[in-house]
Design a protein around this motif. Structure first.
Motif, PDB file in Angstrom:
ATOM      1  N   GLN A 114     -59.073 -25.758  14.182  1.00 57.12           N
ATOM      2  CA  GLN A 114     -57.838 -26.532  14.088  1.00 57.12           C
ATOM      3  C   GLN A 114     -57.600 -26.894  12.627  1.00 57.12           C
ATOM      4  O   GLN A 114     -58.535 -27.273  11.909  1.00 57.12           O
ATOM      5  CB  GLN A 114     -57.934 -27.811  14.920  1.00 57.12           C
ATOM      6  N   MET A 115     -56.361 -26.794  12.195  1.00 57.48           N
ATOM      7  CA  MET A 115     -56.020 -27.088  10.799  1.00 57.48           C
ATOM      8  C   MET A 115     -56.188 -28.576  10.522  1.00 57.48           C
ATOM      9  O   MET A 115     -55.649 -29.426  11.240  1.00 57.48           O
ATOM     10  CB  MET A 115     -54.584 -26.679  10.515  1.00 57.48           C
ATOM     11  N   ILE A 116     -56.960 -28.889   9.497  1.00 59.46           N
ATOM     12  CA  ILE A 116     -57.198 -30.261   9.049  1.00 59.46           C
ATOM     13  C   ILE A 116     -56.305 -30.587   7.858  1.00 59.46           C
ATOM     14  O   ILE A 116     -55.710 -31.654   7.780  1.00 59.46           O
ATOM     15  CB  ILE A 116     -58.682 -30.452   8.653  1.00 59.46           C
ATOM     16  N   SER A 117     -56.222 -29.640   6.929  1.00 63.46           N
ATOM     17  CA  SER A 117     -55.503 -29.878   5.691  1.00 63.46           C
ATOM     18  C   SER A 117     -55.085 -28.540   5.087  1.00 63.46           C
ATOM     19  O   SER A 117     -55.732 -27.523   5.328  1.00 63.46           O
ATOM     20  CB  SER A 117     -56.418 -30.628   4.709  1.00 63.46           C
ATOM     21  N   ILE A 118     -54.015 -28.580   4.322  1.00 62.87           N
ATOM     22  CA  ILE A 118     -53.599 -27.400   3.554  1.00 62.87           C
ATOM     23  C   ILE A 118     -53.245 -27.873   2.155  1.00 62.87           C
ATOM     24  O   ILE A 118     -52.668 -28.951   1.983  1.00 62.87           O
ATOM     25  CB  ILE A 118     -52.430 -26.652   4.223  1.00 62.87           C
ATOM     26  N   SER A 119     -53.634 -27.105   1.163  1.00 60.44           N
ATOM     27  CA  SER A 119     -53.352 -27.514  -0.209  1.00 60.44           C
ATOM     28  C   SER A 119     -52.973 -26.310  -1.056  1.00 60.44           C
ATOM     29  O   SER A 119     -53.241 -25.153  -0.705  1.00 60.44           O
ATOM     30  CB  SER A 119     -54.550 -28.224  -0.830  1.00 60.44           C
ATOM     31  N   ARG A 120     -52.364 -26.622  -2.181  1.00 57.04           N
ATOM     32  CA  ARG A 120     -52.029 -25.621  -3.191  1.00 57.04           C
ATOM     33  C   ARG A 120     -52.523 -26.167  -4.523  1.00 57.04           C
ATOM     34  O   ARG A 120     -52.260 -27.320  -4.862  1.00 57.04           O
ATOM     35  CB  ARG A 120     -50.528 -25.372  -3.220  1.00 57.04           C
ATOM     36  N   CYS A 121     -53.243 -25.333  -5.248  1.00 54.55           N
ATOM     37  CA  CYS A 121     -53.864 -25.754  -6.508  1.00 54.55           C
ATOM     38  C   CYS A 121     -53.465 -24.794  -7.620  1.00 54.55           C
ATOM     39  O   CYS A 121     -53.593 -23.576  -7.471  1.00 54.55           O
ATOM     40  CB  CYS A 121     -55.388 -25.763  -6.347  1.00 54.55           C
ATOM     41  N   THR A 122     -52.983 -25.360  -8.713  1.00 52.65           N
ATOM     42  CA  THR A 122     -52.681 -24.570  -9.910  1.00 52.65           C
ATOM     43  C   THR A 122     -53.872 -24.668 -10.849  1.00 52.65           C
ATOM     44  O   THR A 122     -54.354 -25.762 -11.153  1.00 52.65           O
ATOM     45  CB  THR A 122     -51.419 -25.096 -10.616  1.00 52.65           C
TER      46      THR A 122
END
Length: 131
Positions: A114-122
């Motif tokens: 199950q998805m807990i978190s989603i992130s995008r990192c530069t």
């Protein structure tokens, strides 16, 4: 991979690199007293640390470390579900591999996928000073 996790935040939080290639990095982290916030749930900051760690390792695998280094420049995260125990796994994939920057997306799931978190990192790519 020629980098050590000893004496790092990753070691402190119990992170384990499961897979590390230039195309995908997987890191598992326990949800326990090391990663809880005071109410007993997975701390959002621990999730962000997992995401940035995965993105940074992936970026590192896409440069020549004898002449370049990578540093996180920006990260955002959406926490979608909580967790109290078990493990979470972050899977980071590149969205952009450039000469001076990279953008990585990390999806964090629990033991039930199950998805807990989603992130995008530069990630910034910079020359080493001795290069």
């Amino acid at each position: 991979m020629d980098i050590s996790m000893r004496n790092t935040l990753m070691e402190t939080l119990g992170m384990e690199v499961v897979k590390a290639t230039p195309e995908e990095v997987q890191i598992r982290m326990p949800v326990d007293q090391r990663t809880h916030q005071p109410m007993g749930f997975l701390h959002g900051g621990a999730s962000v640390a997992l995401a940035e760690s995965a993105a940074s390792i992936g970026a590192y695998l896409n440069v020549d470390p004898s002449v370049q280094q990578v540093f996180g420049m920006e990260i955002n995260a959406n926490h979608l579900r909580s967790a109290r125990s078990g493990n979470v796994t972050g899977v980071a994939v590149p969205l952009h591999i450039g000469k001076n920057t990279m953008v990585w997306e990390t999806k964090i799931t629990n033991d039930n996928d199950q998805m807990i978190s989603i992130s995008r990192c530069t990630i910034g790519v910079v020359p080493l000073k001795n290069s």
